[in-house]
Every structure is written in structure tokens, then in C-alpha cells.
Design a protein around this motif. Structure first.
Motif, PDB file in Angstrom:
ATOM      1  N   ASP A 194       0.841  -1.212   0.000  1.00 58.37           N
ATOM      2  CA  ASP A 194       0.000   0.000   0.000  1.00 58.37           C
ATOM      3  C   ASP A 194       0.871   1.255   0.000  1.00 58.37           C
ATOM      4  O   ASP A 194       0.648   2.189  -0.774  1.00 58.37           O
ATOM      5  CB  ASP A 194      -0.882   0.039   1.265  1.00 58.37           C
ATOM      6  CG  ASP A 194      -2.121  -0.825   1.112  1.00 58.37           C
ATOM      7  OD1 ASP A 194      -2.414  -1.249  -0.031  1.00 58.37           O
ATOM      8  OD2 ASP A 194      -2.764  -1.112   2.136  1.00 58.37           O
ATOM      9  N   LEU A 195       1.870   1.228   0.877  1.00 61.82           N
ATOM     10  CA  LEU A 195       2.749   2.401   1.006  1.00 61.82           C
ATOM     11  C   LEU A 195       3.537   2.617  -0.287  1.00 61.82           C
ATOM     12  O   LEU A 195       3.667   3.754  -0.765  1.00 61.82           O
ATOM     13  CB  LEU A 195       3.696   2.177   2.199  1.00 61.82           C
ATOM     14  CG  LEU A 195       4.546   3.355   2.619  1.00 61.82           C
ATOM     15  CD1 LEU A 195       3.670   4.567   2.977  1.00 61.82           C
ATOM     16  CD2 LEU A 195       5.414   2.994   3.827  1.00 61.82           C
ATOM     17  N   ARG A 198       2.595   6.518  -6.847  1.00 62.27           N
ATOM     18  CA  ARG A 198       1.554   7.366  -7.460  1.00 62.27           C
ATOM     19  C   ARG A 198       1.778   8.844  -7.151  1.00 62.27           C
ATOM     20  O   ARG A 198       1.488   9.713  -7.959  1.00 62.27           O
ATOM     21  CB  ARG A 198       0.168   6.911  -6.979  1.00 62.27           C
ATOM     22  CG  ARG A 198      -0.221   5.585  -7.587  1.00 62.27           C
ATOM     23  CD  ARG A 198      -1.658   5.160  -7.343  1.00 62.27           C
ATOM     24  NE  ARG A 198      -1.829   3.816  -7.892  1.00 62.27           N
ATOM     25  CZ  ARG A 198      -2.023   2.729  -7.157  1.00 62.27           C
ATOM     26  NH1 ARG A 198      -2.146   2.810  -5.854  1.00 62.27           N
ATOM     27  NH2 ARG A 198      -2.130   1.553  -7.754  1.00 62.27           N
ATOM     28  N   ALA A 199       2.327   9.107  -5.960  1.00 61.94           N
ATOM     29  CA  ALA A 199       2.565  10.509  -5.560  1.00 61.94           C
ATOM     30  C   ALA A 199       3.948  10.999  -5.978  1.00 61.94           C
ATOM     31  O   ALA A 199       4.362  12.093  -5.606  1.00 61.94           O
ATOM     32  CB  ALA A 199       2.390  10.641  -4.057  1.00 61.94           C
TER      33      ALA A 199
END
Ligand code: KIV
Length: 291
Positions: free
Chosen positions: A266-267, A273-274
Motif C-alpha cells: 500500500d505504502l 503514485r505521488a
């Protein structure tokens, strides 16, 4: 693949900060000598790196055919082939220096005749370098066990609940809930011992039956779902660390790797994505000396 992902025996096996004192590899006679003594610590391993991590901490590593379900997503162990076992056995042997490594004989590779069982087991021993094989079966497999052990292949037997018998049993059933079944299971243990098995896995039996079996034979009993009344214990490693969704009653989870993996993924996804990963710590530059 990064250089960090290759097996470094030095780092996990001999680093005094990471692991107990190095010791010689466990042998079949050494394992047998532990009957009734300090409990034998056994786990499954299917890959080199995991084997390397477990090596100093275990007496025996089993390349179990449970790898069909745990690694390959099969519904049961029946689809596992000799080639699967050899490939994973080779990996485990590359990672493990100290533990006794035993490779499971998959369904269809040993039942037909003692000769075929010997031929396939010899292939496993030659191609992996393991010290012994395991096969499911009690009294009915005694002639096969005798044939193999007299020709130089140590055999670990496996009685009680035998997952390869799934279709005959109509599911996985705990053995010995009915005392009338005890005698034939105890007889299985006696027959495999007489045939030359060096140890026997006792799976899915009640505690009083496990105690009786352990007292009835002079080779070590290794329990899985068979109580503390055995000479040692084995678990599927992925069950123990919480990396397999189905958890039978007899499994104690010593970790929650599923949660760790999900959180890490998840991280990672969030940072990719960021555009927060990679940072400058993770890129090659013209001037920096990097690995
Ligand atoms: O296949 C396997 O992993 C096994 C053990 C759980 C005993 O047979």
C-alpha cells in the motif's frame, strides 16, 4: 535482481549478532538420537532464502508437498510433481547448511512399487543433495520403506491424517477421535519403524493417541496437529508467520506477514503514485559511488 537477493550464507548463518552458534549439519542418526530428549524443531521451507533464515534455528527442514498449495496455489497436494519437489529441494539445499533437509515424495511417485519409489527417491537425493525423503503411508508402505532404507535412502514416514489420501477420506479428518481407530494407527507407527523409517510425522491425531504412538516406538515422532506429546513439532512455515489465509486449529501464528506485505505494498503504491519514490537516495548519479 539486486545483489542483496542472492543467498549470503555468511550473513544469516555465521553472523554472531544474528544467530546462535554455528553447528555441524544434523544427520539422520543425530536426529534419531534425540528420541525422548530435547524436542526436535522442524519447519517446512521451499526456497533458498527462507531455508537460510531458518537453518540455524531448526533441526530439520522439510521441503513439503504442501508447497503445491502454499507456493503454487493448488487446491491440494495431489497435483505436485517430482520436478516441483526437486526444484524447491535444490533451492532449500542451497540455503541450508546445518539442518537435516528432507524432501517429500509427491503423490504418484512412490505408491506403485518399491522399485519405482526407490528410483524416484534416488533421483530426488541425487539432484537435490538432500539427506532423506518423506512419504505418506503406514503399514501399507512398509515394504517400500524397507526397500528404500536397505538401499541407502533414509525415509521419514507420515501417518494419521495423510493429505494425499484426501479423495479416499472425503476431506481432511482428524484421526483417533474414536478409540477403536487407535490400534491400526499405532500399528502403522510400529510397521514403519520396523521397516526402517528413521522418524515419523504424526498428523492430525488426538493427544492421547499421539502419546500412545510416541511411547510405542523408538524413533522420533514429529507432530503436526498432534499435541505436545510428540518428540518434536513441525509446522508449515507460511502458516506460522501468517502468510497463508486458511489457518487450521493446530497452527499458532507467530507473525502476521500478510498484514506486513499488504501495508508495504500500500505504502509503495501510494509513494509511486505521488512520485515520492524513488527519491535521490535510490537513483544512480554521474558522480556518486553507488552499488
Ligand atoms: O507437506 C508438508 O508440508 C507436510 C508437513 C506439514 C508435515 O507434509
Amino acid at each position: 535482481m539486486s545483489s542483496q537477493s542472492t543467498i549470503s550464507k555468511k550473513s544469516a548463518v555465521t553472523d554472531p549478532d544474528q544467530s546462535p552458534k554455528p553447528r555441524k549439519r544434523m544427520t539422520v542418526p543425530g536426529f534419531m538420537a534425540r528420541k525422548g530428549g530435547e524436542p526436535l524443531v522442524c519447519l517446512t521451507a521451499y526456497t533458498a532464502h527462507v531455508a537460510n533464515l531458518l537453518d540455524q534455528r531448526c533441526d530439520l527442514l522439510l521441503v513439503g508437498d504442501s508447497l503445491g498449495m502454499v507456493i503454487h496455489g493448488m487446491p491440494n497436494t495431489l497435483g505436485v510433481t517430482l520436478e516441483h519437489m526437486i526444484m524447491h529441494g535444490q533451492g532449500v539445499m542451497r540455503g541450508a547448511e546445518k539442518s537435516l533437509v528432507v524432501v517429500d515424495m509427491p503423490f504418484g511417485s512412490f505408491e506403485e512399487s518399491p522399485e519405482i519409489a526407490f528410483r524416484n527417491a534416488a533421483r530426488v537425493v541425487k539432484e537435490t543433495g538432500c539427506a532423506a525423503v518423506k512419504l505418506e503411508g503406514g503399514a501399507e508402505m512398509a515394504p517400500t520403506i524397507q526397500h528404500m532404507t536397505r538401499r541407502g535412502i533414509p525415509v521419514m514416514a507420515h501417518i494419521g491424517l495423510m493429505p494425499q489420501n484426501l479423495n479416499m477420506m472425503g476431506g481432511f479428518k482428524i484421526a483417533g477421535r474414536d478409540e477403536r481407530d487407535w490400534e491400526y494407527i499405532i500399528q502403522d507407527a510400529r510397521e514403519v519403524e520396523k521397516a526402517g523409517a528413521f522418524s515419523v510425522v504424526v498428523e492430525g491425531v488426538t493427544e492421547p493417541l499421539a502419546e500412545k504412538i510416541t511411547q510405542s516406538i523408538s524413533i522420533p515422532t514429529i507432530g503436526i496437529g498432534a499435541s505436545k506429546e510428540c518428540d518434536g513439532q513441525i509446522l508449515v512455515f507460511e502458516d506460522m508467520i501468517g502468510l497463508f489465509p486458511r489457518v487450521p486449529t493446530f497452527v499458532k501464528r507467530y507473525g502476521n506477514m500478510e498484514e506486513m506485505i499488504a501495508n508495504a505494498a500500500d505504502l509503495y503504491a501510494e509513494e509511486v503514485r505521488a512520485r515520492r519514490f524513488p527519491t535521490e537516495d535510490h537513483v544512480y548519479t554521474l558522480n556518486k559511488k553507488d552499488g
